[in-house]
Motif scaffolding. Structure first.
Motif, PDB file in Angstrom:
ATOM      1  N   LEU A  37      92.828  49.294  57.682  1.00 40.21           N
ATOM      2  CA  LEU A  37      92.475  48.594  58.910  1.00 40.21           C
ATOM      3  C   LEU A  37      90.976  48.301  58.972  1.00 40.21           C
ATOM      4  CD1 LEU A  37      93.769  47.627  61.557  1.00 40.21           C
ATOM      5  CD2 LEU A  37      93.194  49.844  62.541  1.00 40.21           C
ATOM      6  N   HIS A  38      90.617  47.111  59.408  1.00 43.90           N
ATOM      7  CA  HIS A  38      89.242  46.639  59.578  1.00 43.90           C
ATOM      8  C   HIS A  38      88.516  46.387  58.256  1.00 43.90           C
ATOM      9  CE1 HIS A  38      89.772  47.356  63.778  1.00 43.90           C
ATOM     10  NE2 HIS A  38      89.900  48.669  63.607  1.00 43.90           N
ATOM     11  N   LEU A  39      89.251  46.369  57.147  1.00 38.71           N
ATOM     12  CA  LEU A  39      88.639  46.100  55.846  1.00 38.71           C
ATOM     13  C   LEU A  39      89.353  44.935  55.179  1.00 38.71           C
ATOM     14  CD1 LEU A  39      88.283  49.755  54.502  1.00 38.71           C
ATOM     15  CD2 LEU A  39      86.502  48.355  55.543  1.00 38.71           C
ATOM     16  N   VAL A  40      88.675  44.297  54.229  1.00 44.70           N
ATOM     17  CA  VAL A  40      89.256  43.238  53.413  1.00 44.70           C
ATOM     18  C   VAL A  40      88.905  43.520  51.963  1.00 44.70           C
ATOM     19  CG1 VAL A  40      89.216  41.453  55.206  1.00 44.70           C
ATOM     20  CG2 VAL A  40      87.228  41.745  53.721  1.00 44.70           C
ATOM     21  N   TRP A  41      89.747  43.047  51.043  1.00 45.58           N
ATOM     22  CA  TRP A  41      89.431  43.234  49.629  1.00 45.58           C
ATOM     23  C   TRP A  41      88.150  42.481  49.301  1.00 45.58           C
ATOM     24  CZ3 TRP A  41      91.741  47.243  48.295  1.00 45.58           C
ATOM     25  CH2 TRP A  41      93.089  47.469  48.511  1.00 45.58           C
ATOM     26  N   LYS A  42      87.302  43.113  48.544  1.00 46.22           N
ATOM     27  CA  LYS A  42      86.036  42.507  48.146  1.00 46.22           C
ATOM     28  C   LYS A  42      86.317  41.317  47.232  1.00 46.22           C
ATOM     29  CE  LYS A  42      81.490  43.916  46.811  1.00 46.22           C
ATOM     30  NZ  LYS A  42      80.616  45.046  47.022  1.00 46.22           N
ATOM     31  N   THR A  43      85.679  40.193  47.495  1.00 44.06           N
ATOM     32  CA  THR A  43      85.883  38.970  46.727  1.00 44.06           C
ATOM     33  C   THR A  43      85.566  39.199  45.257  1.00 44.06           C
ATOM     34  OG1 THR A  43      85.261  37.674  48.662  1.00 44.06           O
ATOM     35  CG2 THR A  43      85.235  36.537  46.541  1.00 44.06           C
ATOM     36  N   VAL A 102      83.871  45.584  54.933  1.00 44.53           N
ATOM     37  CA  VAL A 102      84.234  45.570  56.346  1.00 44.53           C
ATOM     38  C   VAL A 102      84.605  44.141  56.718  1.00 44.53           C
ATOM     39  CG1 VAL A 102      83.383  45.928  58.694  1.00 44.53           C
ATOM     40  CG2 VAL A 102      82.715  47.495  56.865  1.00 44.53           C
ATOM     41  N   HIS A 103      85.712  43.985  57.416  1.00 42.79           N
ATOM     42  CA  HIS A 103      86.156  42.657  57.847  1.00 42.79           C
ATOM     43  C   HIS A 103      85.105  42.074  58.778  1.00 42.79           C
ATOM     44  CE1 HIS A 103      88.500  39.479  59.685  1.00 42.79           C
ATOM     45  NE2 HIS A 103      89.386  39.633  58.714  1.00 42.79           N
ATOM     46  N   PRO A 104      84.718  40.806  58.589  1.00 42.68           N
ATOM     47  CA  PRO A 104      83.651  40.224  59.423  1.00 42.68           C
ATOM     48  C   PRO A 104      83.992  40.198  60.914  1.00 42.68           C
ATOM     49  CG  PRO A 104      84.599  38.583  57.940  1.00 42.68           C
ATOM     50  CD  PRO A 104      85.202  39.900  57.591  1.00 42.68           C
ATOM     51  N   ASP A 105      85.266  40.186  61.259  1.00 40.89           N
ATOM     52  CA  ASP A 105      85.665  40.153  62.663  1.00 40.89           C
ATOM     53  C   ASP A 105      85.914  41.541  63.247  1.00 40.89           C
ATOM     54  OD1 ASP A 105      85.536  37.394  62.589  1.00 40.89           O
ATOM     55  OD2 ASP A 105      87.655  37.184  62.053  1.00 40.89           O
ATOM     56  N   ALA A 106      85.692  42.589  62.443  1.00 38.49           N
ATOM     57  CA  ALA A 106      85.954  43.953  62.930  1.00 38.49           C
ATOM     58  C   ALA A 106      84.969  44.284  64.047  1.00 38.49           C
ATOM     59  CB  ALA A 106      85.812  44.951  61.795  1.00 38.49           C
TER      60      ALA A 106
END
Length: 113
Positions: A37-43, A102-106
């Motif tokens: 939650l609140h994270l995204v895979w690193k590009t 960290v997700h930018p919208d978190a």
């Protein structure tokens, strides 16, 4: 048993192919694993074998480490008792890692410490 490493030798009580660190969530494929939650895979990052257990007891060249049993792996890692050799060991496992951001919208709700 066939004398070879195979998922066909697993018991119903043994871990699934891919599990979270706590052993509570399991997946049949790495591609099914979602970011916390609140994270995204690193590009640009993909799954990689964690070779760090080599610092705590050993892995072989494919990232496998061997031990007395699945339920004992965490204790064995903490004690540095894993091995890079399968001699006298009846289970093996390896860790897969992938970097998150960290997700930018978190929304941050807790103040910094």
């Amino acid at each position: 048993l066939t004398g070879k490493w195979s998922s066909r030798n697993l018991l119903p009580t043994d871990p699934k192919h891919f599990m979270d660190r706590a052993g509570r969530i399991s997946w049949s494929k790495l591609s099914d694993v979602s970011c916390p939650l609140h994270l995204v895979w690193k590009t640009g990052e993909s799954w990689a074998k964690d070779m760090q257990p080599a610092l705590r007891g050993g892995t072989d060249s494919s990232g496998w480490f061997y031990g007395r049993g699945f339920s004992a792996f965490d204790d064995q890692l903490a004690e540095g008792e894993t091995a890079s050799s399968k001699s006298f060991k009846n289970t093996r496992t390896r860790r897969w890692v992938r970097m998150c951001d960290v997700h930018p919208d978190a929304m941050i709700t807790d103040p910094p410490l």
